[in-house]
Scaffold this motif. Structure first.
Motif, PDB file in Angstrom:
ATOM      1  N   GLN A   6      59.603  34.435  16.187  1.00 22.09           N
ATOM      2  CA  GLN A   6      60.036  33.646  17.340  1.00 22.09           C
ATOM      3  C   GLN A   6      61.562  33.468  17.358  1.00 22.09           C
ATOM      4  O   GLN A   6      62.192  33.554  18.410  1.00 22.09           O
ATOM      5  CB  GLN A   6      59.328  32.294  17.343  1.00 22.09           C
ATOM      6  CG  GLN A   6      57.834  32.401  17.674  1.00 22.09           C
ATOM      7  CD  GLN A   6      57.092  31.096  17.455  1.00 22.09           C
ATOM      8  OE1 GLN A   6      57.458  30.286  16.589  1.00 22.09           O
ATOM      9  NE2 GLN A   6      56.048  30.868  18.224  1.00 22.09           N
ATOM     10  N   THR A   7      62.147  33.234  16.206  1.00 24.30           N
ATOM     11  CA  THR A   7      63.606  33.100  16.164  1.00 24.30           C
ATOM     12  C   THR A   7      64.280  34.444  16.431  1.00 24.30           C
ATOM     13  O   THR A   7      65.349  34.494  17.065  1.00 24.30           O
ATOM     14  CB  THR A   7      64.077  32.526  14.820  1.00 24.30           C
ATOM     15  OG1 THR A   7      63.548  33.327  13.743  1.00 24.30           O
ATOM     16  CG2 THR A   7      63.604  31.090  14.642  1.00 24.30           C
ATOM     17  N   ALA A   8      63.668  35.543  15.978  1.00 28.78           N
ATOM     18  CA  ALA A   8      64.197  36.870  16.289  1.00 28.78           C
ATOM     19  C   ALA A   8      64.167  37.111  17.796  1.00 28.78           C
ATOM     20  O   ALA A   8      65.098  37.695  18.368  1.00 28.78           O
ATOM     21  CB  ALA A   8      63.396  37.946  15.560  1.00 28.78           C
ATOM     22  N   ALA A   9      63.102  36.656  18.449  1.00 28.11           N
ATOM     23  CA  ALA A   9      62.998  36.802  19.903  1.00 28.11           C
ATOM     24  C   ALA A   9      64.105  36.028  20.612  1.00 28.11           C
ATOM     25  O   ALA A   9      64.666  36.499  21.610  1.00 28.11           O
ATOM     26  CB  ALA A   9      61.620  36.333  20.376  1.00 28.11           C
ATOM     27  N   ILE A  10      64.428  34.859  20.114  1.00 32.56           N
ATOM     28  CA  ILE A  10      65.501  34.059  20.703  1.00 32.56           C
ATOM     29  C   ILE A  10      66.841  34.801  20.594  1.00 32.56           C
ATOM     30  O   ILE A  10      67.646  34.820  21.533  1.00 32.56           O
ATOM     31  CB  ILE A  10      65.575  32.679  20.017  1.00 32.56           C
ATOM     32  CG1 ILE A  10      64.332  31.855  20.374  1.00 32.56           C
ATOM     33  CG2 ILE A  10      66.843  31.935  20.429  1.00 32.56           C
ATOM     34  CD1 ILE A  10      64.201  30.572  19.573  1.00 32.56           C
ATOM     35  N   ILE A  11      67.081  35.424  19.450  1.00 30.89           N
ATOM     36  CA  ILE A  11      68.314  36.189  19.256  1.00 30.89           C
ATOM     37  C   ILE A  11      68.396  37.336  20.267  1.00 30.89           C
ATOM     38  O   ILE A  11      69.428  37.536  20.924  1.00 30.89           O
ATOM     39  CB  ILE A  11      68.403  36.730  17.820  1.00 30.89           C
ATOM     40  CG1 ILE A  11      68.518  35.581  16.817  1.00 30.89           C
ATOM     41  CG2 ILE A  11      69.594  37.692  17.674  1.00 30.89           C
ATOM     42  CD1 ILE A  11      68.389  36.019  15.370  1.00 30.89           C
ATOM     43  N   LEU A  12      67.295  38.078  20.422  1.00 31.78           N
ATOM     44  CA  LEU A  12      67.297  39.203  21.355  1.00 31.78           C
ATOM     45  C   LEU A  12      67.518  38.723  22.791  1.00 31.78           C
ATOM     46  O   LEU A  12      68.258  39.348  23.561  1.00 31.78           O
ATOM     47  CB  LEU A  12      65.989  39.986  21.256  1.00 31.78           C
ATOM     48  CG  LEU A  12      65.865  40.987  20.117  1.00 31.78           C
ATOM     49  CD1 LEU A  12      64.570  41.767  20.239  1.00 31.78           C
ATOM     50  CD2 LEU A  12      67.045  41.943  20.085  1.00 31.78           C
ATOM     51  N   LYS A  13      66.878  37.635  23.161  1.00 28.62           N
ATOM     52  CA  LYS A  13      67.022  37.126  24.521  1.00 28.62           C
ATOM     53  C   LYS A  13      68.476  36.731  24.813  1.00 28.62           C
ATOM     54  O   LYS A  13      68.968  36.905  25.932  1.00 28.62           O
ATOM     55  CB  LYS A  13      66.082  35.933  24.738  1.00 28.62           C
ATOM     56  CG  LYS A  13      64.621  36.353  24.825  1.00 28.62           C
ATOM     57  CD  LYS A  13      63.684  35.171  24.748  1.00 28.62           C
ATOM     58  CE  LYS A  13      63.569  34.438  26.045  1.00 28.62           C
ATOM     59  NZ  LYS A  13      62.465  33.432  26.012  1.00 28.62           N
ATOM     60  N   SER A  14      69.166  36.212  23.813  1.00 33.11           N
ATOM     61  CA  SER A  14      70.562  35.837  24.024  1.00 33.11           C
ATOM     62  C   SER A  14      71.426  37.069  24.274  1.00 33.11           C
ATOM     63  O   SER A  14      72.315  37.055  25.139  1.00 33.11           O
ATOM     64  CB  SER A  14      71.093  35.044  22.825  1.00 33.11           C
ATOM     65  OG  SER A  14      71.198  35.868  21.672  1.00 33.11           O
ATOM     66  N   TYR A  15      71.182  38.150  23.539  1.00 32.01           N
ATOM     67  CA  TYR A  15      71.916  39.398  23.774  1.00 32.01           C
ATOM     68  C   TYR A  15      71.525  40.028  25.113  1.00 32.01           C
ATOM     69  O   TYR A  15      72.361  40.600  25.811  1.00 32.01           O
ATOM     70  CB  TYR A  15      71.649  40.398  22.652  1.00 32.01           C
ATOM     71  CG  TYR A  15      72.469  40.174  21.409  1.00 32.01           C
ATOM     72  CD1 TYR A  15      73.810  40.529  21.347  1.00 32.01           C
ATOM     73  CD2 TYR A  15      71.881  39.617  20.266  1.00 32.01           C
ATOM     74  CE1 TYR A  15      74.562  40.334  20.196  1.00 32.01           C
ATOM     75  CE2 TYR A  15      72.625  39.417  19.107  1.00 32.01           C
ATOM     76  CZ  TYR A  15      73.963  39.777  19.082  1.00 32.01           C
ATOM     77  OH  TYR A  15      74.700  39.579  17.942  1.00 32.01           O
ATOM     78  N   TYR A  16      70.252  39.932  25.456  1.00 26.35           N
ATOM     79  CA  TYR A  16      69.733  40.546  26.676  1.00 26.35           C
ATOM     80  C   TYR A  16      70.443  39.998  27.911  1.00 26.35           C
ATOM     81  O   TYR A  16      70.633  40.709  28.896  1.00 26.35           O
ATOM     82  CB  TYR A  16      68.231  40.278  26.766  1.00 26.35           C
ATOM     83  CG  TYR A  16      67.522  40.937  27.919  1.00 26.35           C
ATOM     84  CD1 TYR A  16      67.208  42.295  27.884  1.00 26.35           C
ATOM     85  CD2 TYR A  16      67.124  40.206  29.036  1.00 26.35           C
ATOM     86  CE1 TYR A  16      66.528  42.899  28.936  1.00 26.35           C
ATOM     87  CE2 TYR A  16      66.447  40.803  30.090  1.00 26.35           C
ATOM     88  CZ  TYR A  16      66.150  42.156  30.029  1.00 26.35           C
ATOM     89  OH  TYR A  16      65.474  42.751  31.073  1.00 26.35           O
ATOM     90  N   ARG A  17      70.840  38.736  27.851  1.00 21.96           N
ATOM     91  CA  ARG A  17      71.485  38.101  28.984  1.00 21.96           C
ATOM     92  C   ARG A  17      72.992  38.346  29.028  1.00 21.96           C
ATOM     93  O   ARG A  17      73.668  37.881  29.951  1.00 21.96           O
ATOM     94  CB  ARG A  17      71.168  36.602  28.984  1.00 21.96           C
ATOM     95  CG  ARG A  17      69.779  36.337  29.550  1.00 21.96           C
ATOM     96  CD  ARG A  17      69.060  35.176  28.889  1.00 21.96           C
ATOM     97  NE  ARG A  17      67.711  35.051  29.434  1.00 21.96           N
ATOM     98  CZ  ARG A  17      66.692  35.828  29.104  1.00 21.96           C
ATOM     99  NH1 ARG A  17      66.864  36.811  28.226  1.00 21.96           N
ATOM    100  NH2 ARG A  17      65.492  35.648  29.635  1.00 21.96           N
ATOM    101  N   GLY A  18      73.507  39.093  28.058  1.00 13.88           N
ATOM    102  CA  GLY A  18      74.919  39.429  28.049  1.00 13.88           C
ATOM    103  C   GLY A  18      75.189  40.720  28.803  1.00 13.88           C
ATOM    104  O   GLY A  18      74.303  41.315  29.415  1.00 13.88           O
ATOM    105  N   SER A  19      76.431  41.164  28.756  1.00 10.12           N
ATOM    106  CA  SER A  19      76.819  42.391  29.450  1.00 10.12           C
ATOM    107  C   SER A  19      76.589  43.611  28.563  1.00 10.12           C
ATOM    108  O   SER A  19      76.430  43.495  27.347  1.00 10.12           O
ATOM    109  CB  SER A  19      78.300  42.332  29.832  1.00 10.12           C
ATOM    110  OG  SER A  19      79.106  42.359  28.659  1.00 10.12           O
ATOM    111  N   ARG A  20      76.574  44.779  29.177  1.00  9.49           N
ATOM    112  CA  ARG A  20      76.426  46.025  28.422  1.00  9.49           C
ATOM    113  C   ARG A  20      77.575  46.189  27.437  1.00  9.49           C
ATOM    114  O   ARG A  20      77.380  46.675  26.323  1.00  9.49           O
ATOM    115  CB  ARG A  20      76.372  47.216  29.381  1.00  9.49           C
ATOM    116  CG  ARG A  20      76.183  48.561  28.663  1.00  9.49           C
ATOM    117  CD  ARG A  20      76.255  49.726  29.631  1.00  9.49           C
ATOM    118  NE  ARG A  20      76.213  50.992  28.921  1.00  9.49           N
ATOM    119  CZ  ARG A  20      75.134  51.708  28.700  1.00  9.49           C
ATOM    120  NH1 ARG A  20      73.964  51.277  29.124  1.00  9.49           N
ATOM    121  NH2 ARG A  20      75.197  52.867  28.052  1.00  9.49           N
ATOM    122  N   GLU A  21      78.775  45.789  27.849  1.00  4.30           N
ATOM    123  CA  GLU A  21      79.932  45.905  26.962  1.00  4.30           C
ATOM    124  C   GLU A  21      79.737  45.079  25.693  1.00  4.30           C
ATOM    125  O   GLU A  21      80.099  45.506  24.590  1.00  4.30           O
ATOM    126  CB  GLU A  21      81.202  45.456  27.697  1.00  4.30           C
ATOM    127  CG  GLU A  21      81.672  46.402  28.788  1.00  4.30           C
ATOM    128  CD  GLU A  21      80.784  46.375  30.016  1.00  4.30           C
ATOM    129  OE1 GLU A  21      80.113  45.328  30.239  1.00  4.30           O
ATOM    130  OE2 GLU A  21      80.743  47.388  30.741  1.00  4.30           O
TER     131      GLU A  21
END
Length: 263
Positions: A6-21
């Motif tokens: 679940q904490t790994a999912a939170i980390i991915l979601k935070s990156y997912y909402r960022g830019s491609r750069e």
């Protein structure tokens, strides 16, 4: 393991909402890699190693080296911190986290987390598959098996569709298709009754151990089947992490007929 996923999912979601750069995409021969892959890989390895230490082997997509041999331990963790990196970059939402513990080359514990839909599937060999809700409630899941053979829905990739695979899919006795990204999301579609079959056919490359170990156990403990085309069980940590040949996953009822159609 549930909380770590679940904490790994939170980390991915935070990156997912960022830019491609911000993802710092690096294109490799086997597909793109991002800083999100690496961050979650570190998070999962640190968490699991804190629990298990040196008693287990560790095989992850980000730590594997091409000249690695079969790990000597009987117990081996096989991890894909971000299954479906292309879908992650393209923001389809169809990416997943795979964690599997194998014993003597077979999975005995698995988690497949799909962050964008807050779904997490967990399975233990002989104990069934469960959907774990964000508030910790566990709901048993089973595949559906009431359809006729020609009514089955095949879940297929948007991107990895070689000429050989397209020709094989055209030979199947079922022609309805559902396009889904990562393998973890494909198997989730089967246990969620949105699809009934998935087939992998290697060409110049093949799915790797970390693509399959966790999804396989999620499916089989929910009543489905996932085998090589000859019907034999998948094996992991054999030195070569590529799973060559034809592999078929299904709800189980028509599995032999589907295997025969893939010859």
């Amino acid at each position: 393991m549930i909380e770590l996923s679940q904490t790994a999912a939170i980390i991915l979601k935070s990156y997912y909402r960022g830019s491609r750069e911000q993802l710092e995409v690096l294109d490799k021969a086997e597909g793109p890699v991002t800083v999100a892959d690496k961050a979650v890989d570190r998070h999962l390895l640190e968490g699991i190693q804190a629990m298990c230490g040196d008693s287990c082997g560790y095989l992850t997509e980000e730590s594997y080296q091409a000249d690695d041999l079969e790990l000597p331990q009987e117990w081996v963790w096989i991890i894909d911190p971000l299954d479906g990196t292309r879908d992650f970059i393209d923001k389809t939402g169809e990416y997943a986290i795979h964690i599997a513990l194998t014993y003597q080359h077979r999975p005995v514990l698995a988690v497949v987390a799909i962050p964008e839909s807050d779904r997490l599937y967990a399975a233990i060999a002989g104990g069934g598959t469960y959907l774990v809700t964000p508030d910790g409630i566990r709901k048993p899941v089973r595949v559906a098996d009431g359809k006729n053979l020609n009514e089955l829905v095949v879940v297929a990739s948007r991107n990895h569709r070689s000429k050989k695979l397209i020709e094989l899919l055209a030979r199947l006795p079922c022609q309805q298709q559902l396009k889904v990204g990562s393998i973890g999301c494909k198997i989730a579609a089967i246990v969620e009754h949105r699809a009934d079959m998935y087939v992998s056919l290697s060409g110049t490359s093949a799915p790797k151990d970390w693509d399959l170990a966790a999804p396989e156990l999620i499916l089989t403990e929910a009543g489905g089947k996932f085998t090589y085309q000859d019907g034999s069980a998948l094996k992991y940590n054999r030195g070569d992490v590529s799973q060559w040949g034809c592999l078929v996953a299904s709800t189980g009822k028509w599995h032999q007929q589907l295997l025969d159609a893939c010859v």
